[in-house]
Scaffold this active site. Structure first.
Site, short mmCIF file in Angstrom:
data_model
loop_
_atom_site.label_atom_id
_atom_site.label_comp_id
_atom_site.label_asym_id
_atom_site.label_seq_id
_atom_site.Cartn_x
_atom_site.Cartn_y
_atom_site.Cartn_z
N LYS A 1 -0.48 7.15 -9.28
CA LYS A 1 -1.26 7.26 -8.20
C LYS A 1 -0.36 7.67 -6.94
O LYS A 1 -0.66 8.91 -6.27
CB LYS A 1 -1.95 6.10 -7.97
CG LYS A 1 -2.67 6.07 -6.54
CD LYS A 1 -3.52 4.75 -6.54
CE LYS A 1 -2.78 3.55 -5.70
NZ LYS A 1 -2.50 3.78 -4.38
N ASN A 2 0.70 6.78 -6.69
CA ASN A 2 1.34 7.21 -5.27
C ASN A 2 2.34 8.49 -5.57
O ASN A 2 2.62 8.98 -4.67
CB ASN A 2 2.28 6.03 -5.19
CG ASN A 2 1.28 4.76 -4.83
OD1 ASN A 2 0.37 4.93 -4.56
ND2 ASN A 2 1.99 3.66 -4.72
N CYS B 1 -4.59 -2.63 7.50
CA CYS B 1 -5.24 -2.90 6.39
C CYS B 1 -4.95 -4.57 5.90
O CYS B 1 -4.28 -5.00 6.81
CB CYS B 1 -4.83 -1.91 5.27
SG CYS B 1 -3.16 -2.21 4.71
N ARG C 1 0.58 -1.83 9.55
CA ARG C 1 0.97 -0.27 8.91
C ARG C 1 0.70 0.93 9.83
O ARG C 1 0.01 1.75 9.65
CB ARG C 1 0.08 -0.01 7.81
CG ARG C 1 0.39 -1.19 6.67
CD ARG C 1 -0.36 -0.73 5.29
NE ARG C 1 0.26 0.01 4.34
CZ ARG C 1 -0.27 0.43 3.08
NH1 ARG C 1 -1.27 -0.09 2.57
NH2 ARG C 1 0.54 1.18 2.50
N ASP D 1 4.58 -3.79 -4.55
CA ASP D 1 3.48 -3.45 -5.36
C ASP D 1 3.50 -4.09 -6.69
O ASP D 1 2.64 -4.14 -7.37
CB ASP D 1 3.24 -2.09 -5.71
CG ASP D 1 3.02 -1.34 -4.33
OD1 ASP D 1 2.59 -1.73 -3.25
OD2 ASP D 1 2.60 -0.02 -4.37
N ARG E 1 -9.21 1.76 -7.81
CA ARG E 1 -8.48 2.68 -6.89
C ARG E 1 -7.09 2.90 -7.41
O ARG E 1 -6.45 4.22 -7.58
CB ARG E 1 -7.90 2.08 -5.50
CG ARG E 1 -9.25 1.73 -4.54
CD ARG E 1 -8.68 1.30 -3.13
NE ARG E 1 -7.22 2.19 -2.86
CZ ARG E 1 -6.33 1.52 -2.50
NH1 ARG E 1 -6.38 0.15 -2.20
NH2 ARG E 1 -5.21 2.03 -2.20
C1 UD1 Z 1 3.76 3.29 0.13
C2 UD1 Z 1 2.81 3.12 -1.04
C3 UD1 Z 1 2.47 1.52 -1.16
C4 UD1 Z 1 3.75 0.66 -1.33
C5 UD1 Z 1 4.66 1.09 -0.08
C6 UD1 Z 1 5.97 0.38 -0.02
C7 UD1 Z 1 1.57 5.10 -1.28
C8 UD1 Z 1 0.32 5.75 -1.19
N1 UD1 Z 1 1.71 3.87 -0.94
O1 UD1 Z 1 3.04 3.02 1.31
O2 UD1 Z 1 1.84 1.18 -2.27
O3 UD1 Z 1 3.39 -0.86 -1.13
O4 UD1 Z 1 4.83 2.48 -0.09
O5 UD1 Z 1 6.60 0.85 -1.03
O6 UD1 Z 1 2.57 5.95 -1.84
N2 UD1 Z 1 6.12 1.39 8.59
C9 UD1 Z 1 6.27 1.47 10.02
N3 UD1 Z 1 6.15 2.75 10.63
C10 UD1 Z 1 5.88 3.76 9.91
C11 UD1 Z 1 5.66 3.67 8.57
C12 UD1 Z 1 5.76 2.54 7.85
O7 UD1 Z 1 6.73 0.40 10.72
O8 UD1 Z 1 5.59 4.93 10.68
C13 UD1 Z 1 6.23 0.07 7.84
C14 UD1 Z 1 5.40 -0.35 7.22
O9 UD1 Z 1 4.25 -1.00 8.02
C15 UD1 Z 1 6.00 -1.18 6.22
C16 UD1 Z 1 7.10 -0.42 5.79
O10 UD1 Z 1 7.25 0.14 6.77
O11 UD1 Z 1 5.96 -2.51 6.62
C17 UD1 Z 1 6.99 -0.01 4.57
O12 UD1 Z 1 5.92 1.39 4.62
P1 UD1 Z 1 5.86 2.57 3.90
O13 UD1 Z 1 7.02 2.61 2.78
O14 UD1 Z 1 5.75 3.71 4.98
O15 UD1 Z 1 4.68 2.39 2.85
P2 UD1 Z 1 3.55 3.51 2.73
O16 UD1 Z 1 3.98 4.82 2.66
O17 UD1 Z 1 2.27 3.12 3.57
#
Ligand code: UD1
Length: 431
Positions: free
Chosen positions: A22-23, A124, A129, A314, A407
């Site tokens: 999915k990701n 969420c 996030r 995850d 999902r």
């Molecule tokens: C993706 C995955 C999710 C997984 C996560 C971490 C998808 C669709 N989702 O989520 O399943 O749990 O990676 O492996 O692929 N952060 C910030 N600012 C930003 C972006 C992120 O502070 O602009 C923080 C987030 O709040 C979190 C951390 O960085 O604490 C990691 O987030 P991120 O790696 O971006 O996760 P996602 O891409 O949302």
């Protein structure tokens, strides 16, 4: 709302086919926005998140065709995407609210059209996030970003410019989004402290097949030389490491034996090592991974979530559930998300012994047995942890809010039933 009903106590044995990730699929779908030619994705999982992303792309003007197909003798979907020209550059609130990953349209639309409006995703169940890392990188590439009325208004006034970006934190989403923006930017972009998750490698490989020039795939430094145009391609989505890891735990928690067909060991090194350290036999086979916990006595092991290649956040909830059936205590530390122990209160209702300390760690003590209960979860992976607990609990467990599972887990009940689980879906209409 549908529910899942499980009678625990069955030892699971057999094989489970692992679906496409999915990701990986979600950013790959959005990468199709970068070209006016057709991008065909095979080995696509049939999941509600994929449908939601397809709906968003259709709203932007993408023509989508789907075909029933076979991936390694198992039914899978193939989708083809063609965006001759986007008819809208707005990702509205209703789409983004339903699925955070909608933010993956930002990089491609900004790169190809120089403009995009995206509803801010907000928080969420597992934490705040934010998108600050994505937005600051796009600003460094020349985009003007304004937040108005809950929307991000991004405008590059023409073509984005290559830049040397050092991400302040490791973010999967920001790495994918900025990578998709950089492939059509003018000049060279260097992304330092990039996330190294296998799904990013899958995206970068497909972008290169479309004509992009990305180097450093699989490392923390990606170098991208922007090109003027990208072309269509056909790409097979990699196997879902989180689905594979989840079913590996299903084998371990029931002291069963399951071969995970198509699973990629290289994407699961840390979690497989934890299983081995706990006393599970794990072997690589020609077709995937064999997880054998028959007659094994398991001991609790500490885990700490980290960006890839560390232990994936995850899989934290699923391994936490597994520790409940092992001897001794284990410390589970969550370093990626601020609020990711929401499954704990529900597990406590099933007889678990878990002490959460602050937001970051939990001590999990092995208990002789769990007992079935009515439970509900607030997110996808936590829901699977409750299914796992239900598989070993005495009596009946009913997991509510099944839409979370839909999902991310394709044909969940079918796959678990095929290895011997007593599990069924109760449709809302059946009640
Ligand atoms: C993706 C995955 C999710 C997984 C996560 C971490 C998808 C669709 N989702 O989520 O399943 O749990 O990676 O492996 O692929 N952060 C910030 N600012 C930003 C972006 C992120 O502070 O602009 C923080 C987030 O709040 C979190 C951390 O960085 O604490 C990691 O987030 P991120 O790696 O971006 O996760 P996602 O891409 O949302």
């Amino acid at each position: 709302m549908d529910k899942i009903k499980i009678h625990g106590g069955k030892v699971l044995e057999g094989e489970i086919f692992i679906s496409g990730a999915k990701n990986a699929a979600l950013p790959l779908i959005c990468a199709s926005l970068l070209t006016d030619e057709t991008v065909t994705l095979t080995n696509m999982p049939m999941l509600s998140d994929i449908k939601a992303m397809n709906n968003l792309l259709e709203q932007l003007g993408t023509k989508i065709d789907d075909f029933d197909d076979f991936a390694d003798n198992h039914p899978a979907k193939t989708y083809s995407y063609r965006t001759k020209v986007a008819t809208s550059l707005v990702a509205p609130y209703d789409y983004v609210r339903k699925m955070r990953a909608s933010y993956y349209v930002l990089g491609p639309l900004l790169a190809r059209y120089g403009k995009c409006e995206l509803s801010l995703p907000g928080g969420c169940a597992i934490g705040a996030r934010p998108m600050d890392i994505h937005l600051s990188a796009l600003e460094q590439m020349g985009a003007n970003i304004e937040i108005k009325n809950g929307y991000i208004h991004a405008d590059a006034k023409g073509r984005l410019k290559g830049a040397h970006i050092i991400f302040p934190g490791v973010s999967v989403g920001a790495t994918c989004n900025v990578l998709m923006a950089a492939v059509l930017a003018e000049g060279r972009t260097v992304l330092e402290n990039a996330a190294k998750e296998p799904e990013i490698g899958d995206l970068a490989n497909m972008l290169n097949a479309m004509g992009a020039k990305i180097e450093g795939i699989g490392t923390a430094v990606l170098t991208i030389d922007g090109v003027d145009k990208l072309y269509g391609t056909r790409h097979k989505v990699i196997a879902d490491r989180i689905e594979a890891g989840s079913y590996a735990v299903a084998a371990a928690i029931t002291r069963g034996k399951i071969e995970l067909i198509n699973a990629l060991p290289s994407t699961l090194r840390r979690p497989l090592q934890v299983l081995k350290d706990m006393g599970v036999k794990v072997t690589e086979t020609e077709r995937g991974i064999l997880v054998d916990a028959k007659n094994c006595k398991l001991v609790g092991k500490d885990i700490m979530t980290e960006p890839f290649p560390g232990f994936p956040t995850d899989l934290q909830a699923q391994f936490l559930a597994l520790m409940l059936t092992a001897d001794g205590a284990a410390m589970v530390t969550e370093t990626i998300f601020e609020n990711r122990f929401m499954h704990v209160p529900e597990l406590l209702r099933m007889g678990a012994n878990i002490n959460v300390h602050g937001h970051a760690s939990a001590i999990v003590r092995g208990v002789g047995k769990l007992s079935g209960a009515q439970v509900m979860a607030t997110d996808l992976r936590a829901s699977f942890a409750l299914v796992l607990a239900g598989l070993v609990a005495e009596g009946e467990t009913v997991v509510n809010r099944v839409y979370h599972l839909d999902r991310g887990y394709e044909k969940l009940e079918e796959k678990l039933r095929a290895v011997g689980a007593d599990i069924q879906r109760i449709k809302e209409d059946d009640e």
